[in-house]
Design a protein around this motif. Structure first.
Motif, PDB file in Angstrom:
ATOM      1  N   LYS A  34     -29.691  -3.992  62.064  1.00  0.00           N
ATOM      2  CA  LYS A  34     -30.588  -5.108  61.812  1.00  0.00           C
ATOM      3  C   LYS A  34     -31.397  -4.864  60.553  1.00  0.00           C
ATOM      4  O   LYS A  34     -31.858  -3.753  60.295  1.00  0.00           O
ATOM      5  CB  LYS A  34     -31.526  -5.331  62.999  1.00  0.00           C
ATOM      6  N   ALA A  35     -31.586  -5.914  59.833  1.00  0.00           N
ATOM      7  CA  ALA A  35     -32.397  -5.820  58.624  1.00  0.00           C
ATOM      8  C   ALA A  35     -33.860  -5.932  59.004  1.00  0.00           C
ATOM      9  O   ALA A  35     -34.208  -6.391  60.088  1.00  0.00           O
ATOM     10  CB  ALA A  35     -32.022  -6.944  57.654  1.00  0.00           C
ATOM     11  N   SER A  36     -34.729  -5.503  58.123  1.00  0.00           N
ATOM     12  CA  SER A  36     -36.156  -5.620  58.381  1.00  0.00           C
ATOM     13  C   SER A  36     -36.558  -7.077  58.392  1.00  0.00           C
ATOM     14  O   SER A  36     -35.989  -7.891  57.681  1.00  0.00           O
ATOM     15  CB  SER A  36     -36.939  -4.889  57.274  1.00  0.00           C
ATOM     16  N   PRO A  37     -37.555  -7.430  59.240  1.00  0.00           N
ATOM     17  CA  PRO A  37     -37.998  -8.830  59.283  1.00  0.00           C
ATOM     18  C   PRO A  37     -38.401  -9.290  57.895  1.00  0.00           C
ATOM     19  O   PRO A  37     -39.027  -8.555  57.136  1.00  0.00           O
ATOM     20  CB  PRO A  37     -39.199  -8.774  60.239  1.00  0.00           C
ATOM     21  N   LYS A  38     -37.990 -10.504  57.584  1.00  0.00           N
ATOM     22  CA  LYS A  38     -38.309 -11.069  56.284  1.00  0.00           C
ATOM     23  C   LYS A  38     -39.511 -11.987  56.411  1.00  0.00           C
ATOM     24  O   LYS A  38     -39.549 -12.848  57.275  1.00  0.00           O
ATOM     25  CB  LYS A  38     -37.119 -11.847  55.723  1.00  0.00           C
ATOM     26  N   THR A  39     -40.470 -11.789  55.569  1.00  0.00           N
ATOM     27  CA  THR A  39     -41.639 -12.655  55.575  1.00  0.00           C
ATOM     28  C   THR A  39     -41.786 -13.265  54.198  1.00  0.00           C
ATOM     29  O   THR A  39     -41.444 -12.654  53.182  1.00  0.00           O
ATOM     30  CB  THR A  39     -42.912 -11.861  55.925  1.00  0.00           C
ATOM     31  N   GLY A 125     -32.221 -20.352  67.729  1.00  0.00           N
ATOM     32  CA  GLY A 125     -33.259 -20.029  66.760  1.00  0.00           C
ATOM     33  C   GLY A 125     -32.746 -19.172  65.619  1.00  0.00           C
ATOM     34  O   GLY A 125     -33.500 -18.400  65.022  1.00  0.00           O
ATOM     35  N   TRP A 126     -31.458 -19.319  65.303  1.00  0.00           N
ATOM     36  CA  TRP A 126     -30.835 -18.528  64.237  1.00  0.00           C
ATOM     37  C   TRP A 126     -30.635 -19.377  62.984  1.00  0.00           C
ATOM     38  O   TRP A 126     -30.749 -20.599  63.015  1.00  0.00           O
ATOM     39  CB  TRP A 126     -29.489 -17.989  64.689  1.00  0.00           C
ATOM     40  N   ARG A 127     -30.279 -18.699  61.912  1.00  0.00           N
ATOM     41  CA  ARG A 127     -29.955 -19.383  60.656  1.00  0.00           C
ATOM     42  C   ARG A 127     -29.085 -18.461  59.812  1.00  0.00           C
ATOM     43  O   ARG A 127     -29.003 -17.249  60.063  1.00  0.00           O
ATOM     44  CB  ARG A 127     -31.231 -19.745  59.894  1.00  0.00           C
ATOM     45  N   ALA A 128     -28.438 -19.028  58.832  1.00  0.00           N
ATOM     46  CA  ALA A 128     -27.663 -18.219  57.898  1.00  0.00           C
ATOM     47  C   ALA A 128     -28.596 -17.605  56.859  1.00  0.00           C
ATOM     48  O   ALA A 128     -29.671 -18.136  56.589  1.00  0.00           O
ATOM     49  CB  ALA A 128     -26.596 -19.066  57.212  1.00  0.00           C
ATOM     50  N   ALA A 129     -28.163 -16.481  56.299  1.00  0.00           N
ATOM     51  CA  ALA A 129     -28.919 -15.831  55.226  1.00  0.00           C
ATOM     52  C   ALA A 129     -27.925 -15.175  54.285  1.00  0.00           C
ATOM     53  O   ALA A 129     -27.997 -13.987  53.986  1.00  0.00           O
ATOM     54  CB  ALA A 129     -29.900 -14.809  55.799  1.00  0.00           C
ATOM     55  N   VAL A 162     -29.221 -14.498  60.781  1.00  0.00           N
ATOM     56  CA  VAL A 162     -30.445 -13.818  61.172  1.00  0.00           C
ATOM     57  C   VAL A 162     -31.159 -14.608  62.259  1.00  0.00           C
ATOM     58  O   VAL A 162     -30.914 -15.806  62.442  1.00  0.00           O
ATOM     59  CB  VAL A 162     -31.400 -13.605  59.969  1.00  0.00           C
ATOM     60  N   ASP A 163     -32.042 -13.933  62.998  1.00  0.00           N
ATOM     61  CA  ASP A 163     -32.793 -14.601  64.057  1.00  0.00           C
ATOM     62  C   ASP A 163     -34.090 -15.165  63.503  1.00  0.00           C
ATOM     63  O   ASP A 163     -34.333 -15.149  62.286  1.00  0.00           O
ATOM     64  CB  ASP A 163     -33.022 -13.656  65.240  1.00  0.00           C
ATOM     65  N   VAL A 169     -28.409 -10.637  62.915  1.00  0.00           N
ATOM     66  CA  VAL A 169     -27.722 -10.706  64.197  1.00  0.00           C
ATOM     67  C   VAL A 169     -26.319 -10.149  63.993  1.00  0.00           C
ATOM     68  O   VAL A 169     -25.502 -10.743  63.294  1.00  0.00           O
ATOM     69  CB  VAL A 169     -27.638 -12.154  64.710  1.00  0.00           C
ATOM     70  N   GLY A 170     -26.028  -9.003  64.590  1.00  0.00           N
ATOM     71  CA  GLY A 170     -24.733  -8.382  64.376  1.00  0.00           C
ATOM     72  C   GLY A 170     -24.655  -7.765  62.986  1.00  0.00           C
ATOM     73  O   GLY A 170     -25.661  -7.577  62.305  1.00  0.00           O
ATOM     74  N   GLY A 171     -23.446  -7.473  62.561  1.00  0.00           N
ATOM     75  CA  GLY A 171     -23.267  -6.859  61.245  1.00  0.00           C
ATOM     76  C   GLY A 171     -23.009  -7.900  60.174  1.00  0.00           C
ATOM     77  O   GLY A 171     -22.346  -8.900  60.415  1.00  0.00           O
ATOM     78  N   GLY A 172     -23.549  -7.692  58.988  1.00  0.00           N
ATOM     79  CA  GLY A 172     -23.271  -8.584  57.877  1.00  0.00           C
ATOM     80  C   GLY A 172     -21.802  -8.490  57.499  1.00  0.00           C
ATOM     81  O   GLY A 172     -21.209  -7.412  57.569  1.00  0.00           O
ATOM     82  N   ARG A 173     -21.219  -9.589  57.099  1.00  0.00           N
ATOM     83  CA  ARG A 173     -19.792  -9.616  56.792  1.00  0.00           C
ATOM     84  C   ARG A 173     -19.578  -9.848  55.305  1.00  0.00           C
ATOM     85  O   ARG A 173     -19.839 -10.946  54.806  1.00  0.00           O
ATOM     86  CB  ARG A 173     -19.129 -10.737  57.604  1.00  0.00           C
TER      87      ARG A 173
END
Length: 216
Positions: A34-39, A125-129, A162-163, A169-173
Motif C-alpha cells: 500500500k502506498a502512503s495516504p495521499k493528502t 469508495g475507490w478511485r483510479a490513480a 486507491v481507497d 488497493v492491491g498491487g499497482g500494475r
C-alpha cells in the motif's frame, strides 16, 4: 475499464480490478503493497478545470479537481475525442455514475461497461490513480453523418486503484505495453453531441471498425 468491444475500464479498470483481487488475497511486503495516504496541500484557489493530455498526468492528481468542460459538438473530431478522454480521465479519479452517459453513447456495450465499473468504484469508495497518462496522437479516419472512426495513441506507466484514504488497493500494475494504439468510434445523438460508441485495441483498420460498429 461486451458487444462490439470493451474499453480497457473502460481504459483498463477491468484489468486493474482483476489485478487487485489477486493481489489482495495475500500480503506483498513493504507495508502490504500500500502506498502512503495521499493528502492534498491546502490551497486558497480552485485549480483550473483543464487537463493537459499532451503531458504525463501524475497519479491521482485529478482527484478533487473541477471536472473539465466537455466539448463534444461540431466537426473537430480530434478535439472532441481529446475532450471525451479528458473527461474520462477525470471520471476515473472522481467516480460518478451520472457522468458516464456524457462520455459513452447510451445503449452501447461501452456505456454499460462504464456504468458497471464506475458503480463498482463508487460502492467501495475507490478511485483510479494511474500514473503518467498522456496522448501521443489522435487522428480522424472514415466518417459518415452519424459516426466517425478515430485512431489514438496513448501512454501510461502504472495502472492502480486507491481507497478513500489514498492507499493503494492491491498491487499497482505496470501497463504492458506502455504505449498502445486504439481504434475508437464516435456517434452523434439527435442534439448534436458526440460520444464514444466503441473503443478497443487497433487490431483492425479504423474503417473496418466503423463498419463493424454499424452492424451491431
Amino acid at each position: 475499464m461486451g458487444g462490439c468491444s470493451s474499453q480497457s475500464v473502460t481504459r483498463s479498470l477491468v484489468i486493474a480490478l482483476v489485478a487487485f483481487f489477486v493481489a489482495c488475497s495475500g500480503g506483498s511486503g513493504g507495508g502490504g503493497g500500500k502506498a502512503s495516504p495521499k493528502t492534498s496541500p491546502p490551497s486558497s484557489t480552485t485549480p483550473p478545470a483543464t487537463i493537459d493530455l499532451s503531458k504525463p498526468i501524475p497519479g491521482g492528481s485529478l482527484h478533487g479537481t473541477p471536472r473539465p468542460p466537455l466539448e463534444n459538438t461540431g466537426t473537430d473530431y480530434v478535439a472532441i475525442l481529446t475532450s471525451l478522454i479528458g473527461n474520462f480521465r477525470w471520471l476515473t479519479e472522481n467516480p460518478d455514475v451520472s457522468v458516464v452517459s456524457d462520455i459513452y453513447a447510451p445503449g452501447t456495450a461501452e456505456h454499460d461497461a462504464g456504468v458497471r465499473n464506475v458503480r463498482y468504484l463508487v460502492d467501495r469508495g475507490w478511485r483510479a490513480a494511474d500514473d503518467a497518462y498522456f496522448i501521443f496522437s489522435v487522428e480522424a479516419g472514415d466518417s459518415r453523418p452519424d459516426a466517425v472512426s478515430m485512431r489514438m495513441l496513448d501512454s501510461m506507466d502504472i495502472e492502480r486503484v486507491v481507497d478513500s484514504a489514498g492507499q493503494q488497493v492491491g498491487g499497482g500494475r505496470p501497463r504492458d505495453p506502455k504505449v498502445k494504439t486504439w481504434s475508437v468510434v464516435l456517434s452523434i445523438d439527435q442534439t448534436g453531441h458526440w460520444r464514444i460508441a466503441d473503443f478497443g485495441p487497433a487490431e483492425e483498420e479504423s474503417v473496418q471498425l466503423l463498419r463493424h460498429w454499424a452492424l451491431c
